[in-house]
Design a protein around this motif. Structure first.
Motif, PDB file in Angstrom:
ATOM      1  N   VAL A   1       0.767  -0.971   0.081  1.00 25.82           N
ATOM      2  CA  VAL A   1      -0.037   0.095  -0.026  1.00 25.82           C
ATOM      3  C   VAL A   1       0.838   1.130  -0.024  1.00 25.82           C
ATOM      4  O   VAL A   1       0.569   2.231  -0.816  1.00 25.82           O
ATOM      5  CB  VAL A   1      -0.988  -0.005   1.214  1.00 25.82           C
ATOM      6  CG1 VAL A   1      -1.686   1.598   1.510  1.00 25.82           C
ATOM      7  CG2 VAL A   1      -1.928  -1.192   1.001  1.00 25.82           C
ATOM      8  N   LEU A   2       1.851   1.367   0.703  1.00 28.68           N
ATOM      9  CA  LEU A   2       2.675   2.371   0.836  1.00 28.68           C
ATOM     10  C   LEU A   2       3.456   2.592  -0.515  1.00 28.68           C
ATOM     11  O   LEU A   2       3.781   3.787  -0.941  1.00 28.68           O
ATOM     12  CB  LEU A   2       3.734   2.049   1.787  1.00 28.68           C
ATOM     13  CG  LEU A   2       4.834   3.313   2.426  1.00 28.68           C
ATOM     14  CD1 LEU A   2       3.901   4.552   2.671  1.00 28.68           C
ATOM     15  CD2 LEU A   2       5.920   3.170   3.204  1.00 28.68           C
ATOM     16  N   LEU A   3       4.003   1.705  -1.044  1.00 25.71           N
ATOM     17  CA  LEU A   3       4.795   1.769  -2.356  1.00 25.71           C
ATOM     18  C   LEU A   3       3.950   1.936  -3.614  1.00 25.71           C
ATOM     19  O   LEU A   3       4.345   2.822  -4.416  1.00 25.71           O
ATOM     20  CB  LEU A   3       5.323   0.260  -2.608  1.00 25.71           C
ATOM     21  CG  LEU A   3       6.587  -0.075  -1.786  1.00 25.71           C
ATOM     22  CD1 LEU A   3       7.069  -1.482  -2.075  1.00 25.71           C
ATOM     23  CD2 LEU A   3       7.728   0.908  -1.937  1.00 25.71           C
ATOM     24  N   THR A   4       2.679   1.815  -3.429  1.00 26.09           N
ATOM     25  CA  THR A   4       1.637   2.084  -4.620  1.00 26.09           C
ATOM     26  C   THR A   4       0.634   3.324  -4.000  1.00 26.09           C
ATOM     27  O   THR A   4      -0.263   3.303  -4.900  1.00 26.09           O
ATOM     28  CB  THR A   4       0.793   0.987  -4.981  1.00 26.09           C
ATOM     29  OG1 THR A   4       0.156   0.447  -3.771  1.00 26.09           O
ATOM     30  CG2 THR A   4       1.862  -0.156  -5.451  1.00 26.09           C
ATOM     31  N   LEU A   5       1.020   4.020  -3.196  1.00 29.92           N
ATOM     32  CA  LEU A   5       0.340   5.206  -2.801  1.00 29.92           C
ATOM     33  C   LEU A   5      -0.351   6.188  -3.760  1.00 29.92           C
ATOM     34  O   LEU A   5      -1.291   6.617  -3.836  1.00 29.92           O
ATOM     35  CB  LEU A   5       0.708   5.709  -1.520  1.00 29.92           C
ATOM     36  CG  LEU A   5      -0.192   6.843  -0.673  1.00 29.92           C
ATOM     37  CD1 LEU A   5      -1.352   6.167  -0.349  1.00 29.92           C
ATOM     38  CD2 LEU A   5       0.677   7.633   0.335  1.00 29.92           C
ATOM     39  N   PRO A   6       0.901   6.590  -4.529  1.00 30.20           N
ATOM     40  CA  PRO A   6       0.292   7.472  -5.717  1.00 30.20           C
ATOM     41  C   PRO A   6      -0.542   6.758  -6.704  1.00 30.20           C
ATOM     42  O   PRO A   6      -1.468   7.659  -7.119  1.00 30.20           O
ATOM     43  CB  PRO A   6       1.775   7.858  -6.286  1.00 30.20           C
ATOM     44  CG  PRO A   6       2.960   7.595  -5.455  1.00 30.20           C
ATOM     45  CD  PRO A   6       2.400   6.249  -4.612  1.00 30.20           C
ATOM     46  N   LEU A   7      -0.376   5.654  -6.829  1.00 36.49           N
ATOM     47  CA  LEU A   7      -1.348   4.795  -7.836  1.00 36.49           C
ATOM     48  C   LEU A   7      -2.520   5.010  -7.437  1.00 36.49           C
ATOM     49  O   LEU A   7      -3.904   4.899  -7.909  1.00 36.49           O
ATOM     50  CB  LEU A   7      -0.941   3.578  -8.420  1.00 36.49           C
ATOM     51  CG  LEU A   7      -1.433   2.813  -9.642  1.00 36.49           C
ATOM     52  CD1 LEU A   7      -1.558   3.829 -10.673  1.00 36.49           C
ATOM     53  CD2 LEU A   7      -0.868   1.701  -9.915  1.00 36.49           C
ATOM     54  N   THR A   8      -2.702   4.665  -6.089  1.00 31.11           N
ATOM     55  CA  THR A   8      -3.770   4.481  -5.094  1.00 31.11           C
ATOM     56  C   THR A   8      -4.726   5.662  -5.368  1.00 31.11           C
ATOM     57  O   THR A   8      -5.837   5.946  -5.616  1.00 31.11           O
ATOM     58  CB  THR A   8      -3.745   3.761  -3.866  1.00 31.11           C
ATOM     59  OG1 THR A   8      -2.928   2.668  -4.077  1.00 31.11           O
ATOM     60  CG2 THR A   8      -5.143   3.646  -3.188  1.00 31.11           C
ATOM     61  N   VAL A   9      -3.887   6.823  -5.233  1.00 29.64           N
ATOM     62  CA  VAL A   9      -4.590   8.312  -4.866  1.00 29.64           C
ATOM     63  C   VAL A   9      -5.242   8.614  -6.400  1.00 29.64           C
ATOM     64  O   VAL A   9      -6.117   8.920  -6.430  1.00 29.64           O
ATOM     65  CB  VAL A   9      -3.575   9.172  -4.523  1.00 29.64           C
ATOM     66  CG1 VAL A   9      -4.277  10.625  -4.723  1.00 29.64           C
ATOM     67  CG2 VAL A   9      -3.283   8.862  -3.024  1.00 29.64           C
ATOM     68  N   VAL A  10      -4.400   8.036  -7.363  1.00 37.65           N
ATOM     69  CA  VAL A  10      -4.891   8.516  -8.832  1.00 37.65           C
ATOM     70  C   VAL A  10      -6.082   7.774  -9.191  1.00 37.65           C
ATOM     71  O   VAL A  10      -6.879   8.269  -9.774  1.00 37.65           O
ATOM     72  CB  VAL A  10      -3.504   8.321  -9.802  1.00 37.65           C
ATOM     73  CG1 VAL A  10      -4.154   8.497 -11.376  1.00 37.65           C
ATOM     74  CG2 VAL A  10      -2.542   9.240  -9.660  1.00 37.65           C
ATOM     75  N   THR A  11      -5.987   6.594  -8.639  1.00 35.76           N
ATOM     76  CA  THR A  11      -7.474   5.727  -9.086  1.00 35.76           C
ATOM     77  C   THR A  11      -8.418   5.845  -8.006  1.00 35.76           C
ATOM     78  O   THR A  11      -9.396   5.152  -8.055  1.00 35.76           O
ATOM     79  CB  THR A  11      -6.954   4.087  -9.255  1.00 35.76           C
ATOM     80  OG1 THR A  11      -6.379   3.813  -7.931  1.00 35.76           O
ATOM     81  CG2 THR A  11      -5.881   4.202 -10.313  1.00 35.76           C
ATOM     82  N   LEU A  12      -8.159   6.893  -7.041  1.00 31.87           N
ATOM     83  CA  LEU A  12      -9.377   6.999  -6.220  1.00 31.87           C
ATOM     84  C   LEU A  12      -9.517   5.844  -5.392  1.00 31.87           C
ATOM     85  O   LEU A  12     -10.656   5.666  -4.801  1.00 31.87           O
ATOM     86  CB  LEU A  12     -10.731   7.634  -6.640  1.00 31.87           C
ATOM     87  CG  LEU A  12     -10.355   8.699  -7.441  1.00 31.87           C
ATOM     88  CD1 LEU A  12     -11.760   9.267  -8.053  1.00 31.87           C
ATOM     89  CD2 LEU A  12     -10.006   9.999  -6.392  1.00 31.87           C
ATOM     90  N   GLY A  13      -8.465   5.122  -5.037  1.00 32.14           N
ATOM     91  CA  GLY A  13      -8.533   4.051  -3.852  1.00 32.14           C
ATOM     92  C   GLY A  13      -8.980   2.678  -4.446  1.00 32.14           C
ATOM     93  O   GLY A  13      -9.026   1.591  -4.135  1.00 32.14           O
TER      94      GLY A  13
END
Length: 115
Positions: free
Chosen positions: A52-64
């Motif tokens: 989750v920490l490593l992919t945080l930017p991608l998670t934010v861009v995809t709105l979770g």
């Protein structure tokens, strides 16, 4: 301690129920489901926060929505290292993660109402 055992057994029951619903998601026995519940718990506690920490930017861009992918990868990993728990591909892992979450929530809600 009793609550810990109850959650562990409920997780195993949820895995068995999910294996009946999702094709490509199989649990060979209840003992394998108990072991898979432990492995999933350990992976969720150790590996998932790192992912989750490593992919945080991608998670934010995809709105979770990328968290669904992370959950599927965690279940797929657990299926790869747990004997008796088989996940045949990414799509069964993705569908299984969604169904598993729903079933676990339902079982927890029902048991919470009984107590």
């Amino acid at each position: 301690m009793l609550q810990f055992v109850l959650i562990w057994v409920l997780s195993a029951i949820a895995l068995v129920i999910t294996s009946y619903i999702v094709p490509g998601f199989a649990v060979t026995s209840f003992t394998a489901a108990l072991l898979a519940a432990v492995v999933l718990g350990l992976i969720n506690a150790i590996v998932k926060p790192i992912l989750v920490l490593l992919t945080l930017p991608l998670t934010v861009v995809t709105l979770g929505l990328f968290l669904f992918i992370i959950n599927a990868l965690v279940i797929w990993l657990a299926g790869a290292i747990t004997p008796g728990f088989v996940v045949t591909g990414f799509l069964p892992a993705l569908l299984g993660s969604i169904i598993l979450t729903l079933v676990t929530s339902l079982l927890t809600f029902l048991v919470g109402r009984v107590r």
